[in-house]
Write an enzyme that holds these catalytic residues in place. Structure first.
Site, PDB file in Angstrom:
ATOM      1  N   LEU A 116       0.831  -1.203   0.000  1.00 18.04           N
ATOM      2  CA  LEU A 116       0.000   0.000   0.000  1.00 18.04           C
ATOM      3  C   LEU A 116       0.865   1.253   0.000  1.00 18.04           C
ATOM      4  O   LEU A 116       0.859   2.058   0.936  1.00 18.04           O
ATOM      5  CB  LEU A 116      -0.934  -0.009   1.218  1.00 18.04           C
ATOM      6  CG  LEU A 116      -1.852  -1.230   1.329  1.00 18.04           C
ATOM      7  CD1 LEU A 116      -2.733  -1.128   2.562  1.00 18.04           C
ATOM      8  CD2 LEU A 116      -2.696  -1.387   0.069  1.00 18.04           C
ATOM      9  N   ASN A 133       0.871  -6.574  -9.867  1.00 15.55           N
ATOM     10  CA  ASN A 133       0.099  -6.264  -8.660  1.00 15.55           C
ATOM     11  C   ASN A 133      -1.168  -7.113  -8.646  1.00 15.55           C
ATOM     12  O   ASN A 133      -1.726  -7.432  -9.697  1.00 15.55           O
ATOM     13  CB  ASN A 133      -0.276  -4.777  -8.651  1.00 15.55           C
ATOM     14  CG  ASN A 133      -1.095  -4.403  -7.423  1.00 15.55           C
ATOM     15  OD1 ASN A 133      -0.698  -4.651  -6.293  1.00 15.55           O
ATOM     16  ND2 ASN A 133      -2.262  -3.806  -7.647  1.00 15.55           N
ATOM     17  N   HIS A 135      -5.036  -6.965  -7.285  1.00 20.70           N
ATOM     18  CA  HIS A 135      -6.030  -6.008  -6.794  1.00 20.70           C
ATOM     19  C   HIS A 135      -7.342  -6.746  -6.523  1.00 20.70           C
ATOM     20  O   HIS A 135      -7.768  -7.575  -7.339  1.00 20.70           O
ATOM     21  CB  HIS A 135      -6.262  -4.893  -7.817  1.00 20.70           C
ATOM     22  CG  HIS A 135      -7.238  -3.856  -7.350  1.00 20.70           C
ATOM     23  ND1 HIS A 135      -6.901  -2.874  -6.450  1.00 20.70           N
ATOM     24  CD2 HIS A 135      -8.557  -3.668  -7.651  1.00 20.70           C
ATOM     25  CE1 HIS A 135      -7.955  -2.119  -6.213  1.00 20.70           C
ATOM     26  NE2 HIS A 135      -8.973  -2.583  -6.927  1.00 20.70           N
ATOM     27  N   ASP A 176      -3.627   1.292 -10.754  1.00 19.58           N
ATOM     28  CA  ASP A 176      -4.398   0.137 -11.239  1.00 19.58           C
ATOM     29  C   ASP A 176      -4.759   0.260 -12.715  1.00 19.58           C
ATOM     30  O   ASP A 176      -5.810  -0.201 -13.153  1.00 19.58           O
ATOM     31  CB  ASP A 176      -5.675  -0.054 -10.403  1.00 19.58           C
ATOM     32  CG  ASP A 176      -5.392  -0.269  -8.934  1.00 19.58           C
ATOM     33  OD1 ASP A 176      -4.398  -0.937  -8.620  1.00 19.58           O
ATOM     34  OD2 ASP A 176      -6.163   0.244  -8.096  1.00 19.58           O
TER      35      ASP A 176
END
Length: 222
Positions: A116, A133, A135, A176
């Site tokens: 984070l 990553n 998510h 993202d």
């Protein structure tokens, strides 16, 4: 363009066997970035131990002290380095220090597993298409700045979406916005809360993340 199939949690055939065939590629050196308890990180470590992943977890990077991810790294004798923003003053200076460690351990692949914090172009440009990553939503929904942890699942419940899930994607300079690699879809039950949905999605993260890491280590994804 990478195809990213949807896998339904109810389809046992797709999710039952996560072991991957043996490969001849040299083992990849993996660094995992974490900020919390490290359960996603553990799924990658376990994938290496089982032989699913043709790689070695050479380094764990954290941005916080006192988190359980550090204990997990120590338990498996994995070098763990903590880089706090307080210590370095700004994200770019901190990432320069992290990059030095990545080069020291000859890291081939970076996995953000519940990390984070901002990752700047200092690292991203050095690891183009070699940093991923996970998510906890079906990107492009419920993602971007401010969408992390329980906030993601609260947003899904509030929206009334019938499905949520998780996404593994390449990391770029946006929040993202990197290219999607694969997703897993999870049905949202009428009585689900953010907490119960988080648990269901997390279970799928622990399957999807090592699966994608395994493919990257076999160089099936470019």
């Amino acid at each position: 363009m990478i195809k990213f199939p949807f896998y339904d949690e109810e389809d046992d055939e797709l999710l039952e066997d996560v072991r991957e065939p043996e490969v001849l590629c040299p083992k990849k050196n993996i660094a995992i970035f974490a900020s919390g308890s490290g359960t996603d990180m553990q799924s990658v470590i376990d994938g290496v131990k089982s032989g699913q992943i043709n790689g070695r977890v050479r380094l764990v990077v954290t941005n916080k002290t006192g988190i359980f991810a550090i204990n997990r790294a120590r338990r498996d004798a994995i070098p763990c380095k903590t880089f706090t923003l307080k210590e370095y003053g700004d994200h770019e200076t901190r990432d320069k220090a992290i990059l030095e460690e990545l080069k020291k351990y000859e890291i081939d692949l970076i996995v953000l597993a519940g990390y984070l914090s901002i990752v700047t172009p200092v690292i991203i440009n050095e690891y183009e298409r070699r940093i991923i990553n996970v998510h906890p939503s079906l990107i492009p929904k419920h993602c971007g700045i401010g969408y992390y942890g329980m906030k993601v699942h609260q947003s899904v419940i509030k929206s009334g979406d019938r499905y949520s899930g998780c996404t593994v994607h390449f990391v770029d300079s946006g929040a993202d916005t990197g290219e999607i690699i694969e997703q897993v879809r999870v049905r949202v039950a009428i009585n689900d809360t953010a907490e119960s949905l988080q648990k269901k999605v997390l279970e799928q993260e622990h399957i999807l993340l090592p699966k994608v890491v395994a493919k990257l280590c076999r160089e099936e994804i470019k």
